[in-house]
Design an enzyme around this catalytic site. Structure first.
Site, PDB file in Angstrom:
ATOM      1  N   HIS A  62       0.850  -1.195   0.000  1.00  0.00           N
ATOM      2  CA  HIS A  62       0.000   0.000   0.000  1.00  0.00           C
ATOM      3  C   HIS A  62       0.886   1.246   0.000  1.00  0.00           C
ATOM      4  O   HIS A  62       2.022   1.223   0.484  1.00  0.00           O
ATOM      5  CB  HIS A  62      -0.890   0.026   1.238  1.00  0.00           C
ATOM      6  CG  HIS A  62      -2.012  -0.947   1.205  1.00  0.00           C
ATOM      7  ND1 HIS A  62      -3.148  -0.772   1.951  1.00  0.00           N
ATOM      8  CD2 HIS A  62      -2.193  -2.099   0.525  1.00  0.00           C
ATOM      9  CE1 HIS A  62      -3.975  -1.776   1.743  1.00  0.00           C
ATOM     10  NE2 HIS A  62      -3.413  -2.598   0.884  1.00  0.00           N
ATOM     11  N   GLU A  64       0.864   3.922   1.830  1.00  0.00           N
ATOM     12  CA  GLU A  64       1.328   4.364   3.148  1.00  0.00           C
ATOM     13  C   GLU A  64       2.499   3.513   3.645  1.00  0.00           C
ATOM     14  O   GLU A  64       3.464   4.043   4.196  1.00  0.00           O
ATOM     15  CB  GLU A  64       0.189   4.303   4.178  1.00  0.00           C
ATOM     16  CG  GLU A  64      -0.981   5.202   3.848  1.00  0.00           C
ATOM     17  CD  GLU A  64      -2.077   4.511   3.050  1.00  0.00           C
ATOM     18  OE1 GLU A  64      -3.232   4.948   3.153  1.00  0.00           O
ATOM     19  OE2 GLU A  64      -1.794   3.536   2.315  1.00  0.00           O
ATOM     20  N   CYS A  92      -6.199   2.091   5.800  1.00  0.00           N
ATOM     21  CA  CYS A  92      -6.867   0.849   6.174  1.00  0.00           C
ATOM     22  C   CYS A  92      -6.309   0.384   7.528  1.00  0.00           C
ATOM     23  O   CYS A  92      -5.348   0.981   8.042  1.00  0.00           O
ATOM     24  CB  CYS A  92      -6.632  -0.204   5.098  1.00  0.00           C
ATOM     25  SG  CYS A  92      -4.933  -0.843   5.056  1.00  0.00           S
ATOM     26  N   CYS A  95      -2.469  -0.278   7.382  1.00  0.00           N
ATOM     27  CA  CYS A  95      -1.675   0.948   7.290  1.00  0.00           C
ATOM     28  C   CYS A  95      -1.760   1.759   8.582  1.00  0.00           C
ATOM     29  O   CYS A  95      -0.756   2.328   9.024  1.00  0.00           O
ATOM     30  CB  CYS A  95      -2.117   1.775   6.099  1.00  0.00           C
ATOM     31  SG  CYS A  95      -1.721   0.960   4.521  1.00  0.00           S
TER      32      CYS A  95
END
Length: 159
Positions: A62, A64, A92, A95
């Site tokens: 992801h 992040e 999410c 993260c």
């Protein structure tokens, strides 16, 4: 939260969103869900990331996470307690956990994640009292952050 991380002017936060959106555009042009993130320390970008799940066939890639990893490499330290993270999308749970573990002081996000949001939409890992570190998460409505996702999924459905 680290008191040494001052409140930022909205104009500066929006300029950071533009940089995160540039990262999101890189992801989108590669067929990834267009999410971008940056980590900032003392006004300097020390980490950048965009979604790369498809490229690496890895659900952990992801924006992040990649931005945090980049920032840790830049500083030589996993503790980012004097940093902020700016993401085009609400983090999410995975993260949010990484943000908390990295001790990031503040998160600004531009679009809500109605399916996975962990900064208040589905759950709020940042406001719980059960962790030894607190991160302040703030939604700054930035239409371009939601629009890039809407356009991506609209195009995906058309194809």
């Amino acid at each position: 939260m680290n008191p040494n991380v001052p409140e930022l002017p909205l104009a500066l936060i929006k300029s950071y969103f533009e940089i995160a959106l540039a990262e999101a555009n890189v992801a989108g042009q590669s067929g990834e869900v267009p999410v971008g993130a940056i980590v900032v320390k003392n006004g300097i970008i020390i980490g950048r990331g965009h979604n790369q799940k498809e490229y690496f066939s890895d659900p952990i890639q992801h924006a992040e996470i990649i931005a945090i990893q980049d920032a840790c490499k830049s500083t030589g330290n996993w503790r980012l307690d004097d940093c902020i993270l700016v993401s085009t999308l609400e983090p999410c749970p995975m993260c949010a956990g990484a943000i908390l573990h990295a001790r990031i002081a503040k998160v600004y996000f531009g679009a809500f994640d109605l399916k996975w949001g962990a900064a208040g939409t589905k759950t709020d890992l940042f406001s719980t009292v059960f962790f030894n570190h607190r991160t302040i998460a703030t939604h700054i409505e930035y239409d371009e952050c939601a629009q890039i996702l809407t356009n991506f999924f609209k195009q995906l459905r058309q194809n």
